[in-house]
Design an enzyme around this catalytic site. Sequence first.
Site, PDB file in Angstrom:
ATOM      1  N   GLY A  17       1.958  -1.409  -1.561  1.00 19.92           N
ATOM      2  CA  GLY A  17       0.583  -0.943  -1.464  1.00 19.92           C
ATOM      3  C   GLY A  17       0.426   0.552  -1.327  1.00 19.92           C
ATOM      4  CB  ILE A  18      -2.072   2.600   0.547  1.00 20.84           C
ATOM      5  CG1 ILE A  18      -1.881   2.119   1.989  1.00 20.84           C
ATOM      6  CG2 ILE A  18      -3.277   1.926  -0.087  1.00 20.84           C
ATOM      7  CD1 ILE A  18      -3.069   2.455   2.881  1.00 20.84           C
ATOM      8  CG  LEU A  67       7.352   0.650  12.682  1.00 21.85           C
ATOM      9  CD1 LEU A  67       6.113   0.955  11.854  1.00 21.85           C
ATOM     10  CD2 LEU A  67       7.709   1.843  13.562  1.00 21.85           C
ATOM     11  CB  THR A 115       3.514  -4.537  14.054  1.00 15.10           C
ATOM     12  OG1 THR A 115       4.402  -5.607  14.382  1.00 15.10           O
ATOM     13  CG2 THR A 115       3.865  -3.977  12.687  1.00 15.10           C
ATOM     14  CE1 TYR A 163      -3.363 -12.701  18.315  1.00 11.67           C
ATOM     15  CE2 TYR A 163      -3.705 -14.914  17.422  1.00 11.67           C
ATOM     16  CZ  TYR A 163      -3.255 -13.611  17.281  1.00 11.67           C
ATOM     17  OH  TYR A 163      -2.700 -13.221  16.092  1.00 11.67           O
TER      18      TYR A 163
END
Length: 289
Positions: A17-18, A67, A115, A163
């Site tokens: 993607g980007i 991450l 993340t 959640y």
Amino acid sequence: MTASSEKIALVTGATAGIGTVTARALAQEGYHVVLLARNAEKAARTRHEIQPLAWPGRRVDVLLCDLSDLSQVRRAAEEFRQRYGHLDVLVNNAGLVLGDERQTSADGYELTLATNHLGPFLLTNLLLDRLQQSPAARIVNVASMAYQFAKPDFSTLEVAGGYSPMRAYANSKLYNIMFTQELARRLRQHGIGNIITNSLHPGVVASSFGQSSNWFTKAFYKVAAPFMTSSEEGAQTSIYLATAPEVADTSGGYFVKKRPEAVKSGYNTPENARQLWKLSEELTGGSFL
């Protein structure tokens, strides 16, 4: 170690993607690009795609890291510091939105929070010394207008009231913006004038993003796809904030289509930003600025 004259850019989430478009554009601008990715195969494929577009003598390197795992973030930051003497552009682009079931990271934190916020928060702070070695460094944090749907609990950074995958994502995007603002404030407070930081909304991008989420989100992306922006278009504000001379003195801003916009959230207060920073330090086990 890389020559001090080379401009170095680190892009997270650069294998799709980007992120790929941003990394490619930076390579074409003459940057030595480092792709931070968790999937070695995808990273190798992206590197193979971008390397021929780089300037002569400029490399495209790979740094493997999930991450969401803070021990991997610490290892990756140390590996970067060993390999490179400075950092000119850091693009915190990686992000995810999950499905109905709440998932946790290796450190026991909600996975979207880990993340999208905690990992980038820790990575950025661990690389501040390398950013300070650049004559003019930029930190670009990819957020989203989804921040407007955030419902955070600033005592835990979890979703207030229970959640929800989309609330968790919205919270993380609000945190990206607030982190940017608080980082800009702290950089000024410490007299660090060579680093600027800005956040952005890339648009609703037609990509594979969101395909691991619940049925409602998948259905939304499928129906809305014809009206979405392309990855090429979605990356333009990231590239602009990373390279454009006209924003060289702008820090702490939130941009949409290369234009600054006000952040419209009652949660976005200086007190909450300080609390976000304090709790992020506690959760990542560090003390920064």
